[in-house]
Design a protein around this motif. Structure first.
Motif, mmCIF file in Angstrom:
data_model
loop_
_atom_site.group_PDB
_atom_site.id
_atom_site.type_symbol
_atom_site.label_atom_id
_atom_site.label_comp_id
_atom_site.label_asym_id
_atom_site.label_seq_id
_atom_site.Cartn_x
_atom_site.Cartn_y
_atom_site.Cartn_z
ATOM 1 N N PRO A 92 25.130 52.994 52.280
ATOM 2 C CA PRO A 92 25.454 52.790 53.463
ATOM 3 C C PRO A 92 27.111 52.013 53.041
ATOM 4 N N ARG A 94 29.495 50.153 54.619
ATOM 5 C CA ARG A 94 30.056 48.678 54.135
ATOM 6 C C ARG A 94 29.353 48.145 52.879
ATOM 7 N N MET A 95 28.808 48.300 52.214
ATOM 8 C CA MET A 95 28.292 48.197 50.776
ATOM 9 C C MET A 95 29.612 47.567 49.855
ATOM 10 N N THR A 96 28.982 47.396 48.821
ATOM 11 C CA THR A 96 30.160 47.778 47.525
ATOM 12 C C THR A 96 29.334 48.944 46.142
ATOM 13 N N PHE A 98 28.688 47.345 44.112
ATOM 14 C CA PHE A 98 27.507 46.344 43.186
ATOM 15 C C PHE A 98 26.218 46.254 43.868
ATOM 16 N N ALA A 99 26.770 45.993 44.852
ATOM 17 C CA ALA A 99 25.523 45.244 46.002
ATOM 18 C C ALA A 99 24.590 46.546 46.002
ATOM 19 N N PHE A 100 25.255 48.125 46.242
ATOM 20 C CA PHE A 100 24.294 48.876 46.444
ATOM 21 C C PHE A 100 23.491 49.292 45.365
ATOM 22 N N TYR A 103 20.824 46.219 45.217
ATOM 23 C CA TYR A 103 19.748 46.710 46.545
ATOM 24 C C TYR A 103 18.705 47.073 45.486
ATOM 25 N N THR A 134 33.765 46.027 42.499
ATOM 26 C CA THR A 134 33.894 45.722 44.134
ATOM 27 C C THR A 134 34.699 46.399 45.351
#
Lengths: 289, 271
Positions: A92, A94-96, A98-100, A103, A134
């Motif tokens: 995705p 829009r994810m950073t 780190f966020a990916f 998850y 980031t």
């Protein structure tokens, strides 16, 4: 003898009535195993089956002593012991980074927040994306996205690492770095990688499997694969008659694979690619396929 | 510079063995003296520094959760569940869809003849929760194959997303229905059709991606409303018979979903 890390036992896979993976019996021990084959050979299908991303049409699959085809609890237990990099991962945008990874780490049941974040940080460093933590995925280059997808497969301490074309989009330095990382995983478990890069196979793999049209054409060590091409590669001033392939090398000489050696030509050292092409073409006179 | 840190003072400072006044004096000096800073850095325990630096990196990289999730966290939502919801766009998109839907019903309804207002409401209201459930899967559809190979319960993901988006969409549509003068008794008549469509969407998500599922559910419901409207039977929706029919349809959709779940197919892919 210790049990094998992963087993395909009479496994087949069909899509809409067409069998894309014919009955396959394979076992995987510790080490790096290369899976070669043309597009559409069934490599990705075999990897998806081993990664439990889809069910087989028939047969039995075992990963880390769990029969994944038996039911959900076994499959879940097996998934705790494997990691998987699909051929295409549409992260995705829009994810950073780190966020990916955070998850995916949650999906891999890293429940402790601190440990999970440290692991995310570790694998970001492993693939050289520590300074892209980031950044949104939309701001990453194609190669960086591939490395990010690869990073999730390097989390934890899996018994089975299944990688579908992991070196695609990586530059030579990154590929060398990845080879080092995969070697370290192979000390602890089985690393199965599908690739079109024969140099990765010769540099990294203990074992190579050639798949064509959903059937195994070769299964053995890299040395034994290369051995199939002994006496089949020639260098000279002219192309061998009936050569399977030939090209002009950097020195201006012609390198021919197979065929009748041209006058004045001399034998050359075969490579994995030569043996692969010969196996594919069934051109090994007097050699079993 | 009148003085520098001697070896003994340096050791005592790095061991944390100085009183507050001396410690402050040393730190004031360190701010101004690059040589002593370098000596102090060499004395610092590297493991601790690495841990601290890693902590700083993580703290700056960790994405801030949206406020509704922070609120849910305070109400007891597990941190891992919050990460799942955060990744699935399951808050803003359903919220936006619901608001847009309510807006369309409200504004569209006032612009239409009285006979068409009921059609409009019945078309949109039951569909919105189902569409928002499908929308909650849209963001993670591209990594469906990757997610399938992970051990996290796909059913849990489905329930989390469904509960969250329905909790958002339901009150918006209900309040819009109650506030609009032309809706009347239909404000509640859409609840059972909506449940049916939501369960149907969840079942179809075990086969298809979010966008395909949303289209199929929308077209199906459009057809049902179209047939009722052409037969001039829209008022039949809130009759006990119609409500019973929707309840049966909801049970059938639930049974289909249960069968898919027991054969290892969850919304979002292979379970």
């Amino acid at each position: 003898m210790s049990p094998q890390i992963a087993v395909l036992d009479g496994v087949t896979k069909s899509y809409g009535g067409a069998e894309v993976l014919h009955r396959t019996d394979l076992g995987f021990d510790r080490g790096v195993i290369g899976l070669l084959g043309p597009n559409g050979a069934g490599k990705s299908t075999m990897l998806r089956l081993l990664a439990t991303a889809m069910p087989p049409t028939s047969g039995r699959i075992v990963v880390s002593d769990h029969v994944v085809t038996d039911g959900s609890p076994d499959r879940t237990a097996a998934r705790r012991r494997l990691s998987y990099l699909p051929q295409e991962v549409g992260i995705p945008r829009r994810m950073t980074s780190f966020a990916f990874l955070d998850y995916i780490a949650v999906l891999k049941e890293w429940k402790d927040t601190g440990a999970r974040h440290r692991e995310v940080n570790r694998v970001l460093g492993l693939v050289g994306l520590e300074d892209r933590r980031t950044k949104r995925v939309s701001a990453l280059s194609g190669g960086q996205r591939r490395r990010l997808a690869l990073a999730q497969a390097l989390m934890g301490d899996p018994d089975l690492v299944v990688l579908d074309e992991p070196t695609t989009g990586l530059d030579p330095e990154q590929r060398a770095s990845l080879r080092g990382i995969l070697s370290s995983y192979a000390d602890r478990g089985a690393v199965l990688l599908a690739t079109h890069q024969t140099e990765d196979v010769s540099a990294l793999c203990d074992r190579v499997i050639i798949l064509d049209d959903g059937r195994i054409r070769f299964d053995g060590s890299v040395a034994s694969l290369i051995g199939l091409a002994d006496g089949q590669v020639w260098i000279g001033s002219e192309v061998n008659a009936g050569a399977l392939s030939s090209w002009r090398t950097g020195t201006g000489e012609i390198r021919s694979l197979g065929g009748v050696p041209a006058a004045g030509s001399r034998p050359a050292e075969p490579a994995v690619e030569d043996a692969y092409l010969l196996v594919r073409s069934a051109n090994l006179i007097g050699q079993p396929r | 510079m009148t003085w520098h840190l001697g070896p003994e003072l340096l050791d005592r400072y790095s061991d944390g063995d100085l009183d507050l006044a001396r410690q402050s004096a040393v730190e004031t000096h360190l701010l101004a003296c690059a040589d002593c800073r370098q000596l102090t850095s060499a004395k610092a325990p590297q493991d601790l520094l690495t841990d601290i630096w890693q902590g700083v990196q993580i703290a700056t990289a960790r994405p801030r959760m949206p406020w509704p999730l922070r609120l849910l966290r305070k109400l007891g939502l597990a941190e891992t569940d919050a990460v799942i919801l955060s990744a699935s766009s399951s808050l803003y998109r359903p919220w936006l869809l619901s608001l847009v839907g309510a807006f369309v019903i409200g504004v569209g309804g006032t612009m239409m003849p009285a006979t068409e207002q009921r059609s409009l409401y019945l078309l949109f209201a039951p569909l919105l929760p189902a569409i928002t459930v499908a929308a909650a899967y849209d963001a993670t559809d591209p990594i469906r194959e990757l997610a399938a190979a992970t051990p996290f319960s796909k059913l849990r993901i489905a329930l989390l997303r469904t509960a969250t988006v329905v909790a958002i969409a339901l009150p918006v549509v209900l309040l819009a229905g109650l506030a609009l003068p032309f809706v009347g008794a239909d404000a509640f008549a859409w609840l059972l059709p909506s449940l049916t469509l939501t369960l149907l969407a969840l079942t179809l998500l075990t086969w298809w991606t979010a966008s395909v599922t949303a289209w199929v559910v929308a077209v199906l419901w459009l057809t049902v409303v179209g047939i009722l409207r052409s037969a001039q039977q829209l008022s039949a929706v809130d009759t006990p018979f119609a409500q019973l029919a929707f309840a049966v349809a909801a049970l059938l959709a639930l049974a289909a979903l249960a069968i898919r779940l027991t054969t290892h197919h969850a919304p979002g892919g292979y379970a």
